[in-house]
Design an enzyme around this catalytic site. Structure first.
Site, PDB file in Angstrom:
ATOM      1  N   GLU A  80       0.819  -1.214   0.000  1.00  0.00           N
ATOM      2  CA  GLU A  80       0.000   0.000   0.000  1.00  0.00           C
ATOM      3  C   GLU A  80       0.851   1.262   0.000  1.00  0.00           C
ATOM      4  O   GLU A  80       0.490   2.260  -0.640  1.00  0.00           O
ATOM      5  CB  GLU A  80      -0.953  -0.014   1.196  1.00  0.00           C
ATOM      6  CG  GLU A  80      -2.159  -0.924   1.033  1.00  0.00           C
ATOM      7  CD  GLU A  80      -1.799  -2.407   1.097  1.00  0.00           C
ATOM      8  OE1 GLU A  80      -2.553  -3.222   0.546  1.00  0.00           O
ATOM      9  OE2 GLU A  80      -0.755  -2.733   1.712  1.00  0.00           O
ATOM     10  N   HIS A  87      -9.632  -6.559   9.174  1.00  0.00           N
ATOM     11  CA  HIS A  87     -10.252  -6.251   7.887  1.00  0.00           C
ATOM     12  C   HIS A  87     -11.586  -5.515   8.001  1.00  0.00           C
ATOM     13  O   HIS A  87     -12.270  -5.350   6.998  1.00  0.00           O
ATOM     14  CB  HIS A  87     -10.476  -7.548   7.085  1.00  0.00           C
ATOM     15  CG  HIS A  87      -9.221  -8.240   6.687  1.00  0.00           C
ATOM     16  ND1 HIS A  87      -8.505  -9.035   7.534  1.00  0.00           N
ATOM     17  CD2 HIS A  87      -8.546  -8.245   5.509  1.00  0.00           C
ATOM     18  CE1 HIS A  87      -7.445  -9.514   6.912  1.00  0.00           C
ATOM     19  NE2 HIS A  87      -7.438  -9.050   5.681  1.00  0.00           N
TER      20      HIS A  87
END
Length: 339
Positions: free
Chosen positions: A64, A133
């Site tokens: 990321e 998540h």
């Protein structure tokens, strides 16, 4: 059109209209999350890779920090990237890039460069994906000057706001509630844009203002419908964008109704609801006939257990209970009339 289909349509329209728009992210070429496979309206054109080529649809490594950094550099040198970061929880891995680069570079370089980049991420809460998540971190980014933040709650808004975001010269983070992805709504034909900082009144009312943020909006509308049958008129407002935030519309509504309930999927501590409550307390305290109520996720990590996870997020029942609490006098008067 579904919410997820509207996002795909907005991306497809923007890429067809402007060759500077590119799409990068993990597995975007394979259409893993359903937004790069071509809309039904343009099915004959095939998927995004067929239509735009691999020079504009780029798979990335699983990093990321590298994805966000590359997108920032691309935006500063003339492209208009749309970055698919999948899970919102993954934004943490690129915090330095978001906070110290995307948010600050236009200011640090005296406006010599712009940052027309959109970062998409999905909030997978309520789906038993575990604590790593399931986060809804939009309030964290609301406190970073230089970033725009949007959280559409419907298909039509998702499409119109995304087109505006792609054409913005500032970085935009868009948070999508995955429980909304499959919900359908009539979406206007053709291209259109929805301006940032303009809330949408989803239901007119006179007794209480209910602000529903992201995935909590449909629950707020259901609670409002139930309370209508009991004699309480709810005005339901969807802010749509959180930075900029249309506080004027919310304050105007509270001045009319005298009561406020805020529902959102993020944690209660320092959430968007806290900011809205503070603004209303500053600007409309004299109009309040009851304390402001916030319905948000409990301040705890998201459990994997479905039975436990279902208890920490806003529900129609929790929103209804909050409306009942602020409208106790109204309900009492209605019950007397019925009696």
């Amino acid at each position: 059109m579904t919410y997820i289909g509207a996002i795909g349509a907005a991306q497809q329209e923007a890429m067809a209209a402007d060759p500077r728009v590119i799409l990068i992210g993990e597995d975007v070429e394979a259409n893993v999350y359903g937004t790069t496979g071509g809309s039904k309206q343009r099915a004959e054109q095939g998927d995004f890779v067929q239509q735009f080529g691999r020079s504009r649809i780029r798979n990335t490594p699983i990093s990321e920090e590298a994805i966000v950094g590359a997108a920032i550099g691309a935006a500063m040198t003339g492209l208009r990237p749309i970055v698919d970061l999948s899970y919102s929880s993954f934004l943490y891995m690129a915090m330095d890039q978001f906070v110290n680069q995307a948010a600050k570079n236009r200011y640090m370089f005296g406006g010599q460069s712009r940052l027309p980049v959109v970062f998409r991420s999905a909030m997978f809460y309520g789906l038993n994906t575990g604590a790593h998540h399931s986060d809804r971190p939009y309030p964290m980014f609301m406190g970073v000057p230089g970033l725009k933040v949007m959280a559409p709650a419907s298909a039509a808004d998702a499409k119109g706001l995304l087109r505006t975001a792609i054409e913005s010269d500032d970085p935009v983070l868009t948070f999508e509630a995955v429980p909304l992805w499959g919900q359908k709504e009539e979406v206007p034909d053709g291209e259109y844009r929805i301006p940032f900082g303009v809330a949408r009144t989803r239901r007119e009312g006179s007794d209480v203002t209910v602000v529903g943020i992201s995935g909590s909006l449909p629950l707020a509308l259901k609670a409002a419908e139930e309370m209508e049958a009991r004699g309480v008129s709810c005005e339901v407002i969807d802010p749509r964008t959180l930075v900029p935030l249309d506080t004027k519309s919310i304050v105007r509504s509270v001045l009319k109704t005298g009561r406020l309930v805020i529902a959102e999927p993020a944690h209660r501590m320092c959430g968007a609801g806290a900011e809205i409550a503070a603004v209303v307390a500053d600007e409309a305290l004299h109009a309040l006939r009851a304390p402001i109520k916030r319905v948000a996720a409990l301040n705890m990590q998201v459990p994997f257990s479905p039975a436990l996870e279902s208890q920490i997020f806003p529900t129609k029942e929790r929103i209804t209970a909050a409306i009942e609490a602020v409208c106790a006098d109204q309900l009492m008067t209605t019950n007397r009339r019925v009696g």
